[in-house]
Scaffold this active site. Sequence first.
Site, mmCIF file in Angstrom:
data_model
loop_
_atom_site.group_PDB
_atom_site.id
_atom_site.type_symbol
_atom_site.label_atom_id
_atom_site.label_comp_id
_atom_site.label_asym_id
_atom_site.label_seq_id
_atom_site.Cartn_x
_atom_site.Cartn_y
_atom_site.Cartn_z
ATOM 1 N N HIS A 153 3.143 5.348 7.219
ATOM 2 C CA HIS A 153 1.807 4.889 7.127
ATOM 3 C C HIS A 153 1.173 5.050 8.611
ATOM 4 O O HIS A 153 0.505 4.197 9.315
ATOM 5 C CB HIS A 153 1.951 3.331 6.855
ATOM 6 C CG HIS A 153 0.400 2.941 6.221
ATOM 7 N ND1 HIS A 153 0.307 1.838 5.190
ATOM 8 C CD2 HIS A 153 -0.911 3.461 6.528
ATOM 9 C CE1 HIS A 153 -0.943 1.742 5.146
ATOM 10 N NE2 HIS A 153 -1.545 2.680 5.658
ATOM 11 N N GLU A 208 6.279 -1.720 2.214
ATOM 12 C CA GLU A 208 6.285 -1.337 3.570
ATOM 13 C C GLU A 208 6.756 -2.389 4.424
ATOM 14 O O GLU A 208 6.360 -3.503 4.585
ATOM 15 C CB GLU A 208 4.758 -0.905 3.887
ATOM 16 C CG GLU A 208 4.277 0.229 3.059
ATOM 17 C CD GLU A 208 2.887 0.837 3.661
ATOM 18 O OE1 GLU A 208 2.486 0.456 4.436
ATOM 19 O OE2 GLU A 208 2.494 1.766 3.279
#
Length: 310
Positions: free
Chosen positions: A285, A267
């Site tokens: 997210h 990420e």
Amino acid sequence: MKPKEKVLVCDSIHDEGIEKLKQAGLEVDVNPTISQEQLRRAVSNYDALIVRSRTRVTKEIIEDGKRLKVLGRAGVGLDNIDVEVAEKRGITVLNTPEAPADAVAELTIGLMISLARSIPLADRTMKEGKWIKKELMGWELKGKTLGTVGLGNIGERVARIAKAVGMRILITKRTPPPAELLRELEAEYIPLKDFSSFLQRSDIVTVHVPLTPETHHMIGAGEIQLMKDGAFLINTSRGAIVDEKALLEALRSGKLGGAALDVYETEPPEDLALIGLPNVVCTAHIGAQTEEAQRTAAILIAEKIIESLK
């Protein structure tokens, strides 16, 4: 006079949590952009750290934190904290798994509906001036079987919402849920040792377990092959629970009908092949990114740290 105990807030949290810490007589420094190197140099001055998902509390940081008594995560998972090293040092590790439950559960259901009705594609093509009504044949959640991996704060809320829209609920986890809860959800429990049966019977599989060595790539190529042809996979938990390479292949081949992802093995993602697929709905997210969840997480972690330092 005993010096004030010091707390370093390493990631952005709601102001109410910071105020609560100050009102309890703690000295609070807020540095939401602190780097790992800066943290290593500064950590020896603090009794407690508060992080979210950005900051990694590594073995080196813990060992440099000679005064550390408490590590707090304003969120669910603890995979960015070396819990084993902290516990060996006698440092208390706290988190707030209850705080974002509603937010993540609502996002999970939203992703399911987005997949079922091709909402992102419909929105994008409308804005491009296209009218592709005939190509947007969807399906309803009502009557479908939702397989929920895990039944913690988030998994239970997802199951409750899914039941309300008329879905059948399967639950798999290590230990059986309370019989009363199963009756309330009108759900069927399938032991984790029978994971293959759980996968074979689910139209949609949604993942709600923490990332641990045991759950890493819990859903890989073998598990995906057991799923129904055209089934959907939702992951709002942790990216590495799903083998992204196996998922990419299953989506390209048509084995799976679609996937919705809020979390990724890296990420932000560096390889855009997976999220670029037309049968993937993706978000950055954002499961806990609501005003309510962030406020609750900040207040809860502040209260827990204050209690622990007492």
